[in-house]
Design a protein around this motif. Structure first.
Motif: not given
Length: 348
Positions: A175-184
């Motif tokens: 299982d692979v999770f590809v993420c781009h969390f909210p910026s700063r």
């Protein structure tokens, strides 16, 4: 010596080699992550705020620059793979299906035979996350976009998280999770609740999988816009440097220990290197007895000289970006790629 005797000797040697040598591992299974810095096409999407990256936009983004960007990305992905292309390549800041099709089919990367899956997020700028994969070594079983939405219904909607499930040649399920969390943007403290919110979503999904998988094998990769010691990673995801005896259903950060070193990182901000890009795995993936495993020493930041340039302001090197502010440089990205090598044991 007769031909018959020669054949018998060769056959005997082959039999001895198969009985004496231990079970062989397949070629390394390299996993790569990279924030590619605004991979936009040159066409306007009426539903997104992409005018900045149009020929008549502020950045004067045109077909020539777009084509060069594709070539640059293909060069880096190929270089990270060295002799064998990375099996999995997670990407963020990709605009749409068009740019991924152009990257995988009409750039020098076409020779590698990648396929891809991606999200279609409500992000206002239209940037998404994606996973390239080598279909002969990773059989796609399912894909899901985990909708994040907005925090408290007040902030702008953020990128979806991509969850991909695949089958390896030894029949292991990954299982692979590809993420781009909210910026700063707006301030680190002010924006932190948004990243904590997304981290909670990923953690909940990971816990669910680890409760139902017989031998859970999870990989979380992404630009999380936080450092390994920040709460979203160390507390919510609970991903810390691996101990001597890892727990199979605990998450561990493959680069957390190296990130404590000075001048180590994937991104440079105000003259300081830091690790905003992460590779996190479940404990079962760092057990050498496992049929598919890696270790801290196999994970690193890719720092080839050609993707770095002089930092004239603060000294040393920095990523060779596509744009420096609004000035076009023709480089690669403002982030450096990260990667790790897994080893997969053949079915006996």
């Amino acid at each position: 010596m007769s031909n018959r005797n020669s054949v018998l000797i060769v056959t005997l040697l082959l039999c001895l080699s198969t009985t004496i040598l231990p079970a062989q591992e397949q070629p390394r299974f390299r996993v790569m992550w990279w924030n590619v810095e605004n991979l936009f096409d040159t066409r306007h999407d009426t539903l997104k705020n992409d005018r900045e990256f149009l020929p008549d936009g502020l950045r004067h983004w045109n077909y020539g620059r777009y084509k060069k960007k594709l070539g640059n990305l293909a060069r880096v992905i190929t270089a990270v793979g060295e002799w064998t292309p990375p099996v999995l390549v997670g990407l963020c800041e990709v605009e749409n299906d068009t740019v991924l099709r152009d990257l995988t089919c009409y750039s020098p990367l076409a020779e590698q035979g990648y396929r891809y899956v991606m999200t279609d997020s409500p992000d206002e700028r239209g940037i998404d996350v994606a996973l390239l994969y080598q279909p002969h070594r990773f059989k796609l079983l399912s894909q899901q976009s985990i909708r994040i939405g907005s925090f408290n219904g007040k902030n702008r909607p953020t990128r979806d998280v991509l969850h991909v499930c695949g089958l390896l040649l030894n029949n292991d399920t990954i299982d692979v999770f590809v993420c781009h969390f909210p910026s700063r943007s707006g301030g680190v403290k002010e924006s932190e609740p948004y990243r904590l919110f997304v981290a909670e979503k990923v953690r909940t999904k990971a816990d669910s999988l680890m409760s139902v998988r017989k031998q859970p094998k999870l990989i979380i990769m992404g630009d999380l816009n936080d450092y390994p010691e920040n709460r979203s990673i160390a507390k919510v995801l609970g991903a810390v440097a691996p101990p001597m005896a890892p727990e199979p259903c605990t998450l561990y950060h493959l680069l957390a220990r190296k990130a404590r070193q000075r001048h180590f990182g994937s991104y440079k901000y105000q003259g300081q290197w830091g690790l905003l890009d992460h590779l996190i795995v479940s404990g079962s993936l760092i057990e050498a007895s496992s049929s598919f495993y890696t270790s801290e020493d196999k994970a690193n930041v890719f720092q080839a000289p050609f993707i770095l340039t002089e930092d004239e302001k603060t000294g040393g090197k920095q990523p060779f970006r596509t744009y420096n502010g609004m000035k076009y440089q023709g480089g690669y990205s403002d982030h450096l790629p990260i990667y790790t090598d897994f080893f997969i044991k053949e079915i006996e």
